[in-house]
Scaffold this active site. Structure first.
Site, short mmCIF file in Angstrom:
data_model
loop_
_atom_site.label_atom_id
_atom_site.label_comp_id
_atom_site.label_asym_id
_atom_site.label_seq_id
_atom_site.Cartn_x
_atom_site.Cartn_y
_atom_site.Cartn_z
N GLU A 115 1.19 -1.16 -0.13
CA GLU A 115 0.10 -0.28 -0.25
C GLU A 115 0.71 1.15 0.00
OE1 GLU A 115 -3.56 -1.46 2.15
OE2 GLU A 115 -2.80 -0.90 3.27
N HIS A 244 -9.21 9.87 3.34
CA HIS A 244 -8.94 8.39 2.82
C HIS A 244 -9.23 8.58 1.79
CE1 HIS A 244 -8.63 4.40 0.85
NE2 HIS A 244 -7.79 4.25 2.05
N ARG A 290 -1.12 8.85 1.95
CA ARG A 290 -2.32 8.83 1.90
C ARG A 290 -3.04 10.63 2.06
NH1 ARG A 290 -5.20 4.62 5.42
NH2 ARG A 290 -4.69 3.51 3.77
N HIS A 351 -10.99 8.94 7.22
CA HIS A 351 -11.74 7.83 7.32
C HIS A 351 -10.94 7.00 9.07
CE1 HIS A 351 -10.07 3.79 6.23
NE2 HIS A 351 -8.80 3.92 6.54
N ARG A 386 -0.70 8.89 9.95
CA ARG A 386 -0.86 7.37 9.44
C ARG A 386 -0.72 6.16 8.21
NH1 ARG A 386 -4.17 2.99 9.21
NH2 ARG A 386 -5.34 4.18 8.02
P1 FAD Z 1 -12.81 -0.63 16.74
O1 FAD Z 1 -12.28 -0.96 16.01
O2 FAD Z 1 -13.85 0.40 16.01
O3 FAD Z 1 -13.99 -1.03 18.17
C1 FAD Z 1 -14.58 0.09 18.83
C2 FAD Z 1 -14.95 -0.34 20.21
O4 FAD Z 1 -15.82 -0.20 20.48
C3 FAD Z 1 -16.46 -0.73 19.04
O5 FAD Z 1 -17.25 -2.18 19.26
C4 FAD Z 1 -17.67 0.40 19.56
O6 FAD Z 1 -18.92 -0.26 19.13
C5 FAD Z 1 -17.03 0.25 20.81
N1 FAD Z 1 -17.84 1.44 21.46
C6 FAD Z 1 -17.12 3.42 20.82
N2 FAD Z 1 -17.79 4.17 22.20
C7 FAD Z 1 -18.68 2.99 22.92
C8 FAD Z 1 -18.89 3.51 23.91
N3 FAD Z 1 -19.28 4.22 24.32
N4 FAD Z 1 -19.14 2.83 25.32
C9 FAD Z 1 -19.22 1.51 24.85
N5 FAD Z 1 -18.68 0.67 23.50
C10 FAD Z 1 -18.04 1.54 22.88
N6 FAD Z 1 -6.36 -0.23 9.40
C11 FAD Z 1 -5.17 -0.67 9.25
O7 FAD Z 1 -4.18 -0.74 9.80
N7 FAD Z 1 -5.48 -1.81 7.92
C12 FAD Z 1 -7.07 -1.48 6.99
O8 FAD Z 1 -6.76 -2.28 6.45
C13 FAD Z 1 -7.75 -1.22 7.78
N8 FAD Z 1 -9.01 -0.51 6.92
C14 FAD Z 1 -9.60 0.36 7.12
C15 FAD Z 1 -10.75 -0.02 6.14
C16 FAD Z 1 -12.11 1.11 6.87
C17 FAD Z 1 -13.33 0.73 6.27
C18 FAD Z 1 -12.36 1.72 8.28
C19 FAD Z 1 -13.24 2.11 9.19
C20 FAD Z 1 -10.65 1.36 9.03
C21 FAD Z 1 -9.94 0.70 8.32
N9 FAD Z 1 -8.50 0.65 8.92
C22 FAD Z 1 -7.88 -0.50 8.49
C23 FAD Z 1 -8.75 1.43 10.53
C24 FAD Z 1 -8.54 0.33 11.78
O9 FAD Z 1 -9.73 -0.88 10.96
C25 FAD Z 1 -9.20 0.79 12.59
O10 FAD Z 1 -8.38 2.02 13.47
C26 FAD Z 1 -9.25 -0.11 13.86
O11 FAD Z 1 -9.56 -1.67 13.51
C27 FAD Z 1 -9.59 0.14 15.41
O12 FAD Z 1 -9.55 -0.40 16.10
P2 FAD Z 1 -10.02 -0.37 17.72
O13 FAD Z 1 -9.80 -2.24 18.57
O14 FAD Z 1 -9.14 0.58 18.29
O15 FAD Z 1 -11.28 0.49 17.69
C1 SIN Z 2 -7.46 0.67 2.70
O1 SIN Z 2 -7.85 -0.80 2.62
O2 SIN Z 2 -7.11 1.38 1.90
C2 SIN Z 2 -7.50 0.95 4.29
C3 SIN Z 2 -6.07 0.74 5.44
C4 SIN Z 2 -5.76 1.31 6.33
O3 SIN Z 2 -6.63 2.66 6.90
O4 SIN Z 2 -4.49 0.83 6.73
#
Ligand code: FAD
Ligand code: SIN
Length: 536
Positions: A115, A244, A290, A351, A386
């Protein structure tokens, strides 16, 4: 009052579940999550998880790529820790049951994506549904663990800290604050319970919903950032919002992500006349980091008055596209777009939040025993921008380190104490939901227009004034009406918008994701984190 536990984890994405699984070996863990168990940003991750994996790549290159993307603001120690510990965590993820895509020509080896900003192929992935697969594996492991209780449709509302208890009675908070638990709204019952715990972990993810156009799902309202801010934790680098470059532009589908991995497979960005424009902006063209690609698209859209640009994948055969990118291929097909024969209309969308709750190398915030892991945190890994696919890696590396420190601490932390119940005060049922949805729309709209990809001081000031006006309105609603999820989220969104604008106004230069036309160049005087704290 809920039963006291050793660990209260708020959020059930990759970061929260990793922490829960690690901590459960040493204590009872309650995970609260505000909607269904697997709904999270994690579940939508497409491209994959970056880790040094094959001969030819090495830690130094991954470190260097991360530092370059971060535009001078990464914390070198956070980068080193993430990159060096990453491969071991990814192997453990595979042991938890995550199934990553293997090479067609050599099924013993994993297929690696490339990427933007990466000098090597190093992104492990499960086709284009990597996040869903990781979440599945971690939730299945947690479901079998006797020490983990998961409460869905339970939304954390506010943290309880010693400082907060003191301030309720008009006293000053202690110099070193300590977390004691959290108030949690049971959305089915409509009641708020206090959950005491020795250790509280914010794993609430990002805040994409603060912008009108975002790749994030509905849950991404920055709740953890807002709770930490209200509790007085140090917050940092909130101005660095990653847009993004390629979200789908389609009237029926709100900004579905079209993965950067497509550009890694040779995808080209085109104007409507079929010409490429990225080579004019950067030598790395479509594979530039990005911020550069998103700004280039934004400039072309504005200059030419376009609705979208196009991502062309027609150089790959249909069968290969369907095999490699099944989620994207079928989503587009369902909307009548055949990516094998026509370019995909794309626009940038909010994003990822690079800033958040400032943490040390074990994920601990400035409030003792309050940890922040995953997107809610600001570990110093991302700096001003990032590197793609580094966030899933950060989530598991730091959740692991946080669990390690919390476990070592546990015995020395006093047993959770009796905490005051939630004070409903003068609250009545809200018969004016329209006010909430109206203010919500207003915030997202001015954040997009005034605090977006390209900023000016004047527009930031406008946003600051809008926020000041809305603050009283939202605070009144908060205390006048019985709590509902939308009301809690609205208050959080406004806090997050406020933090982004505060930080953006402090940084009087352009760096990484923060581009202000008044100060178009980086300025060495700002080669430092933007730190804000409510009770200073
Ligand atoms: P999340 O996975 O967002 O989990 C947050 C959790 O907290 C959820 O369960 C939510 O319901 C809960 N929550 C929130 N507020 C509260 C509250 N007040 N009370 C109780 N629960 C709550 N990153 C990469 O490294 N590679 C990728 O390919 C990539 N692709 C992506 C594609 C998309 C479409 C998106 C949106 C993001 C992508 N990212 C990617 C970024 C990455 O997915 C996220 O940064 C990462 O998954 C965040 O994980 P997390 O566990 O911190 O939060
Ligand atoms: C993507 O698949 O383009 C998202 C990857 C990322 O947010 O790190």
């Amino acid at each position: 009052m809920a039963d006291p536990v050793e660990y209260l984890v708020i959020g059930s994405g990759v970061a929260g579940m990793w922490f829960a699984l690690r901590a459960a070996a040493h204590g009872r863990v309650t995970v609260v999550t505000k909607t269904t168990p697997q709904e999270s940003n994690s579940a939508y991750a497409q491209g994959g998880i970056a880790a040094v994996w094959e001969d030819g790549d090495d830690f130094e290159h991954h470190i260097e790529d991360t530092l370059v993307a971060g535009a001078g603001l990464c914390r070198r120690d956070a980068v080193e820790v993430t990159v060096r510990e990453g491969p071991a965590r990814v192997r453990e993820l595979i042991e938890f049951g995550a199934r990553f895509t293997r090479k067609d020509e050599d099924p013993a080896a994993y297929d690696l994506h490339r990427e933007g900003g990466h000098s090597h192929r190093r992104i492990l992935h499960a086709a284009d549904f990597t996040g869903k697969e990781m979440v599945r594996a971690l939730h299945e492991a947690a479901a079998e663990h006797p020490n983990i209780t998961l409460l869905d449709h339970h939304m954390a509302v506010d943290l309880v800290t010693e400082g907060w208890l003191a301030r309720r009675h008009g006293a000053l908070g202690p110099a070193d604050d300590r977390v004691l638990g959290a108030y949690v709204l049971d959305e089915r019952q409509g009641t708020v319970d206090v959950h005491p715990a020795k250790v509280v972990v914010l794993a609430t993810g990002g805040a994409g919903k603060v912008y009108k156009y975002t790749t994030n799902p509905e849950i991404a309202t920055g709740d953890g950032m807002a709770m930490a801010w209200r509790a007085g934790a140090r917050m940092g680098n909130m101005e660095f919002v990653q847009f993004h470059p390629t979200a789908l532009f389609h009237h029926k589908e709100h900004h579905f992500l079209v993965s950067e991995a497509l550009r890694g497979e040779g995808g080209k960005l085109l104007l409507p006349d079929g010409s490429r424009f990225m080579p004019r902006y950067d030598d790395r063209a479509e594979l530039a980091p990005r911020d550069i690609v998103a700004r280039a698209i934004d400039a072309e859209l504005k200059r030419r008055g376009l609705d979208s640009v196009f991502l062309d994948m027609t150089h790959l055969p249909k069968a290969e596209l369907e095999h490699k990118f099944p989620t994207i291929f079928h989503k587009l097909a369902s909307l009548g777009i055949d990516m094998a024969t026509e370019p995909i209309p794309v626009v940038p969308a909010a994003h990822y939040m690079c800033g958040g709750v400032i943490c040390d190398l074990h994920g601990e915030s400035s409030i003792r025993n309050l940890f922040a892991v995953g997107e809610v945190s600001c570990t110093g890994l991302h700096g001003a921008n990032r590197l793609a696919s580094n966030s899933l890696l950060e989530a598991i590396v730091f959740a692991d380190r946080a669990a390690e420190l919390a476990r070592a601490r546990l015995e020395g932390i006093p047993a959770p104490q009796e905490l005051p119940g939630w004070d409903t005060g003068r609250a009545v049922d809200n018969d004016e939901q329209v006010v909430i949805s109206q203010v919500w729309k207003e915030i997202r709209s001015f954040m997009w227009s005034y605090v977006g990809i390209v900023r000016t001081v004047r527009r930031l000031e406008r946003a600051r004034r809008r926020i000041a006006l809305l603050k009283d309105e939202v605070e009144d609603a908060y205390w006048d009406f019985r709590l509902t999820a939308p009301l809690v989220e609205l208050r959080n969104l406004l806090n997050v918008a406020d933090m982004i604008v505060k930080c953006a106004l402090k940084r009087r230069e352009s760096r990484g994701l923060h581009y202000v036309t008044d100060f178009p160049e980086p300025d060495p005087r700002f080669l430092t984190d933007t730190v804000i704290q409510r009770y200073l």
